[in-house]
Design an enzyme around this catalytic site. Structure first.
Site, PDB file in Angstrom:
ATOM      1  N   SER A  37       0.801  -1.221   0.000  1.00  0.00           N
ATOM      2  CA  SER A  37       0.000   0.000   0.000  1.00  0.00           C
ATOM      3  C   SER A  37       0.842   1.284   0.000  1.00  0.00           C
ATOM      4  O   SER A  37       0.479   2.250  -0.686  1.00  0.00           O
ATOM      5  CB  SER A  37      -0.973  -0.014   1.178  1.00  0.00           C
ATOM      6  OG  SER A  37      -1.939  -1.018   0.969  1.00  0.00           O
ATOM      7  N   ALA A  47     -12.158 -12.559   2.811  1.00  0.00           N
ATOM      8  CA  ALA A  47     -12.367 -12.017   1.464  1.00  0.00           C
ATOM      9  C   ALA A  47     -13.614 -12.624   0.828  1.00  0.00           C
ATOM     10  O   ALA A  47     -14.416 -11.925   0.189  1.00  0.00           O
ATOM     11  CB  ALA A  47     -11.138 -12.299   0.599  1.00  0.00           C
ATOM     12  N   LYS A  51      -8.276  -5.800  12.235  1.00  0.00           N
ATOM     13  CA  LYS A  51      -9.561  -5.461  11.607  1.00  0.00           C
ATOM     14  C   LYS A  51     -10.721  -5.429  12.610  1.00  0.00           C
ATOM     15  O   LYS A  51     -11.549  -4.521  12.565  1.00  0.00           O
ATOM     16  CB  LYS A  51      -9.857  -6.414  10.452  1.00  0.00           C
ATOM     17  CG  LYS A  51      -8.915  -6.149   9.276  1.00  0.00           C
ATOM     18  CD  LYS A  51      -9.419  -6.717   7.984  1.00  0.00           C
ATOM     19  CE  LYS A  51      -8.570  -6.203   6.828  1.00  0.00           C
ATOM     20  NZ  LYS A  51      -9.050  -6.591   5.521  1.00  0.00           N
ATOM     21  N   ASN A  95     -11.724  -1.950   6.268  1.00  0.00           N
ATOM     22  CA  ASN A  95     -10.281  -1.902   6.008  1.00  0.00           C
ATOM     23  C   ASN A  95      -9.754  -0.466   5.945  1.00  0.00           C
ATOM     24  O   ASN A  95      -8.575  -0.251   5.713  1.00  0.00           O
ATOM     25  CB  ASN A  95      -9.943  -2.625   4.694  1.00  0.00           C
ATOM     26  CG  ASN A  95     -10.546  -1.938   3.489  1.00  0.00           C
ATOM     27  OD1 ASN A  95     -11.508  -1.182   3.607  1.00  0.00           O
ATOM     28  ND2 ASN A  95      -9.997  -2.190   2.326  1.00  0.00           N
ATOM     29  N   ASP A 151     -12.917  -3.146   0.136  1.00  0.00           N
ATOM     30  CA  ASP A 151     -12.539  -4.378  -0.583  1.00  0.00           C
ATOM     31  C   ASP A 151     -13.592  -4.746  -1.628  1.00  0.00           C
ATOM     32  O   ASP A 151     -13.262  -5.214  -2.724  1.00  0.00           O
ATOM     33  CB  ASP A 151     -12.398  -5.554   0.394  1.00  0.00           C
ATOM     34  CG  ASP A 151     -11.073  -5.508   1.142  1.00  0.00           C
ATOM     35  OD1 ASP A 151     -10.114  -4.934   0.599  1.00  0.00           O
ATOM     36  OD2 ASP A 151     -11.014  -6.038   2.257  1.00  0.00           O
TER      37      ASP A 151
HETATM   38  N1  LIG Z   1      -6.567  -9.011  -4.321  1.00  0.00           N
HETATM   39  C1  LIG Z   1      -6.888  -8.454  -3.165  1.00  0.00           C
HETATM   40  O1  LIG Z   1      -7.060  -7.244  -3.032  1.00  0.00           O
HETATM   41  C2  LIG Z   1      -7.100  -9.350  -1.981  1.00  0.00           C
HETATM   42  C3  LIG Z   1      -7.877  -8.915  -0.893  1.00  0.00           C
HETATM   43  C4  LIG Z   1      -8.057  -9.782   0.203  1.00  0.00           C
HETATM   44  C5  LIG Z   1      -7.453 -11.039   0.199  1.00  0.00           C
HETATM   45  N2  LIG Z   1      -6.694 -11.413  -0.871  1.00  0.00           N
HETATM   46  C6  LIG Z   1      -6.088 -12.758  -0.908  1.00  0.00           C
HETATM   47  O2  LIG Z   1      -7.117 -13.714  -0.742  1.00  0.00           O
HETATM   48  C7  LIG Z   1      -6.654 -14.849  -0.020  1.00  0.00           C
HETATM   49  C8  LIG Z   1      -7.595 -15.141   1.139  1.00  0.00           C
HETATM   50  O3  LIG Z   1      -7.617 -14.042   2.031  1.00  0.00           O
HETATM   51  P1  LIG Z   1      -8.569 -14.065   3.329  1.00  0.00           P
HETATM   52  O4  LIG Z   1      -8.294 -12.812   4.076  1.00  0.00           O
HETATM   53  O5  LIG Z   1      -9.967 -14.407   2.967  1.00  0.00           O
HETATM   54  O6  LIG Z   1      -7.903 -15.308   4.129  1.00  0.00           O
HETATM   55  P2  LIG Z   1      -8.553 -16.251   5.249  1.00  0.00           P
HETATM   56  O7  LIG Z   1      -9.675 -15.553   5.947  1.00  0.00           O
HETATM   57  O8  LIG Z   1      -7.394 -16.754   6.042  1.00  0.00           O
HETATM   58  O9  LIG Z   1      -9.181 -17.495   4.405  1.00  0.00           O
HETATM   59  C9  LIG Z   1      -8.331 -18.394   3.748  1.00  0.00           C
HETATM   60  C10 LIG Z   1      -9.175 -19.367   2.906  1.00  0.00           C
HETATM   61  O10 LIG Z   1      -8.264 -20.217   2.182  1.00  0.00           O
HETATM   62  C11 LIG Z   1      -8.640 -21.575   2.439  1.00  0.00           C
HETATM   63  N3  LIG Z   1      -7.447 -22.431   2.394  1.00  0.00           N
HETATM   64  C12 LIG Z   1      -6.235 -22.199   2.951  1.00  0.00           C
HETATM   65  N4  LIG Z   1      -5.401 -23.224   2.696  1.00  0.00           N
HETATM   66  C13 LIG Z   1      -6.120 -24.137   1.983  1.00  0.00           C
HETATM   67  C14 LIG Z   1      -5.813 -25.412   1.419  1.00  0.00           C
HETATM   68  N5  LIG Z   1      -4.579 -25.977   1.562  1.00  0.00           N
HETATM   69  N6  LIG Z   1      -6.778 -26.065   0.733  1.00  0.00           N
HETATM   70  C15 LIG Z   1      -8.017 -25.519   0.580  1.00  0.00           C
HETATM   71  N7  LIG Z   1      -8.353 -24.305   1.090  1.00  0.00           N
HETATM   72  C16 LIG Z   1      -7.418 -23.632   1.782  1.00  0.00           C
HETATM   73  C17 LIG Z   1      -9.267 -21.554   3.816  1.00  0.00           C
HETATM   74  O11 LIG Z   1     -10.058 -22.713   3.990  1.00  0.00           O
HETATM   75  P3  LIG Z   1     -10.372 -23.280   5.469  1.00  0.00           P
HETATM   76  O12 LIG Z   1     -11.559 -22.500   5.977  1.00  0.00           O
HETATM   77  O13 LIG Z   1     -10.690 -24.721   5.242  1.00  0.00           O
HETATM   78  O14 LIG Z   1      -9.137 -23.070   6.307  1.00  0.00           O
HETATM   79  C18 LIG Z   1     -10.089 -20.268   3.724  1.00  0.00           C
HETATM   80  O15 LIG Z   1     -11.291 -20.489   3.011  1.00  0.00           O
HETATM   81  C19 LIG Z   1      -5.214 -14.502   0.402  1.00  0.00           C
HETATM   82  O16 LIG Z   1      -4.352 -15.109  -0.524  1.00  0.00           O
HETATM   83  C20 LIG Z   1      -5.139 -12.993   0.273  1.00  0.00           C
HETATM   84  O17 LIG Z   1      -3.838 -12.541  -0.048  1.00  0.00           O
HETATM   85  C21 LIG Z   1      -6.528 -10.609  -1.959  1.00  0.00           C
END
Ligand SMILES: NC(=O)c1ccc[n+]([C@@H]2O[C@H](COP(=O)([O-])OP(=O)(O)OC[C@H]3O[C@@H](n4cnc5c(N)ncnc54)[C@H](OP(=O)(O)O)[C@@H]3O)[C@@H](O)[C@H]2O)c1
Length: 279
Positions: free
Chosen positions: A23, A136, A72, A93, A108
Site C-alpha cells: 500500500s 475475502a 480489523k 479496512n 474491498d
Molecule cells: N486481491 C486483493 O485485493 C485481496 C484482498 C483480500 C485477500 N486477498 C487474498 O485472498 C486470499 C484469502 O484471504 P482471506 O483474508 O480471505 O484469508 P482467510 O480468511 O485466512 O481465508 C483463507 C481461505 O483459504 C482456504 N485455504 C487455505 N489453505 C487451503 C488449502 N490448503 N486447501 C483448501 N483451502 C485452503 C481456507 O479454507 P479453510 O476455511 O478450510 O481453512 C479459507 O477459506 C489470500 O491469498 C489474500 O492474499 C486478496
C-alpha cells in the site's frame, strides 16, 4: 524526493507486521503523480497498543489509515460510524478521521467489483462459484448476492462455509470435493482461498468443465499469474487477475484522505507489479 509543507495530509497502513504491504508504494505513486502535498506511511502497531495508537494518530492530525491483519476487528470496534457494507459484513479496512470522529469503510468490495468491471466483466451477469470462506470470500459473496447473483460457495472446511451461509441468506454451499461438478453451472469462478499464492500448493479445479463464457478471477496476486490463471489462459478462458482488486480498493480511501479520485491504469499497475516478487 517529496518535500512536504506544514499543511501536508498524512495517512498510512496499520498492521503487525506491516513490512510486506504494497500500500505505501501504491498510494505513494498516486501522491507523486497528482503532485499532492501528502504522505502515506507504514505504521507497525502491536495489537496491545492499537487503540492508543489510533487515537494518537487522530490527535496528531492524520487523515486516516488502512487497517490490515490483525487489527480489523479492533478497528471496527473503535469506529463512531461504519458504512452500510462494512456494517453488514462486520469488517472494514479503511478509517477516515474527521472532526475527532472515526468513520470505518469497507473498500474491498468496491475493489472486487471495480476490478471485474474494468476488465469488461459484469459481476451481476451470471451465477458465481466462490472457492473459500474466509474474510475475502465473505465480502465478495455478500456483494454478489446483493447484486442478485446466484452464489455457490465451496470451502475445504465445510462448517465455515455453512456458518457463512447462515449469515448470508441465499448463499448455496457445496462440498469442497464437488467443485469440479459445479463449475459448468457458473459463469464466474472466484478463488478466494490462499491456494496458488507463492509458497502454497496450486488450486486444483478442472477447467475443462468450464461453461462457455466463464470468467476466472483469482484474488491471489502473488504471483501475478497464479497457476489457476495460467490454466485459464492456456484454455482461452477469460481471466481477471487479483492485483486489480488491490489497486481498485485503494481508490475510495485515497479520495477520502487526499481529496483526489485517482485512476487505476496500466502505468500504475506496472509500477506496483514490479514490486511483486514472491517474498
Ligand atoms: N486481491 C486483493 O485485493 C485481496 C484482498 C483480500 C485477500 N486477498 C487474498 O485472498 C486470499 C484469502 O484471504 P482471506 O483474508 O480471505 O484469508 P482467510 O480468511 O485466512 O481465508 C483463507 C481461505 O483459504 C482456504 N485455504 C487455505 N489453505 C487451503 C488449502 N490448503 N486447501 C483448501 N483451502 C485452503 C481456507 O479454507 P479453510 O476455511 O478450510 O481453512 C479459507 O477459506 C489470500 O491469498 C489474500 O492474499 C486478496
Amino acid at each position: 524526493m517529496t518535500i512536504l509543507t506544514g499543511k501536508a495530509r498524512i495517512a498510512g497502513i496499520t498492521g503487525w507486521p506491516v513490512g510486506h504491504s504494497r500500500s505505501p508504494r501504491l498510494h505513494g505513486y498516486w501522491l507523486e503523480r497528482h503532485g499532492i502535498d501528502g504522505a502515506y506511511v507504514p505504521l507497525p502497531i502491536e495489537p496491545a497498543n492499537f487503540e492508543t495508537a489510533i487515537r494518537g494518530l487522530m490527535a496528531a492530525g492524520f487523515a486516516g489509515v488502512n487497517v490490515t491483519i490483525p487489527h480489523k476487528l479492533a478497528a471496527f470496534a473503535l469506529c463512531d460510524t461504519v458504512d452500510d457494507f462494512g456494517r453488514r459484513i462486520g469488517a472494514i479496512n479503511t478509517l477516515v478521521f474527521e472532526n475527532g470522529r472515526i468513520s470505518g469503510r469497507n473498500t474491498d468490495v468496491w475493489g472486487f467489483l471495480s476490478n471485474l468491471r474494468a476488465n469488461g466483466v459484469d459481476p451481476a451477469a451470471g451465477p458465481a462459484l466462490i472457492l473459500g470462506a474466509g474474510g475475502a470470500s465473505r465480502a465478495i459473496a455478500a456483494a454478489l448476492l446483493e447484486l442478485g447473483v446466484r452464489v455457490t460457495i465451496a470451502n475445504r472446511t465445510r462448517a465455515r462455509a455453512d456458518a457463512l451461509a447462515a449469515e448470508l441468506p441465499g448463499l448455496r454451499v457445496i462440498d469442497w470435493d464437488t467443485r469440479d461438478h459445479a463449475l459448468p453451472d457458473n459463469t464466474l469462478l472466484v478463488n478466494t482461498t490462499s491456494l496458488g499464492m507463492a509458497g502454497q500448493p496450486p488450486l486444483q479445479i478442472d477447467l475443462d468443465r468450464a461453461a462457455p463464457g466463464l470468467t476466472v478471477n483469482d484474488i491471489v496476486y502473488v504471483p501475478l499469474e497464479t497457476p489457476l490463471l495460467a490454466a485459464a489462459r492456456t484454455r482461452g478462458i477469460r481471466r481477471v487477475e487479483g492485483l486489480g482488486m488491490l489497486l481498485h480498493q485503494a481508490v475510495p480511501a485515497f479520495h477520502a484522505w487526499f481529496g483526489v479520485e485517482p485512476v487505476v491504469d496500466d502505468a500504475m499497475r506496472r509500477f506496483v507489479a514490479a514490486d511483486l516478487l514472491p517474498a
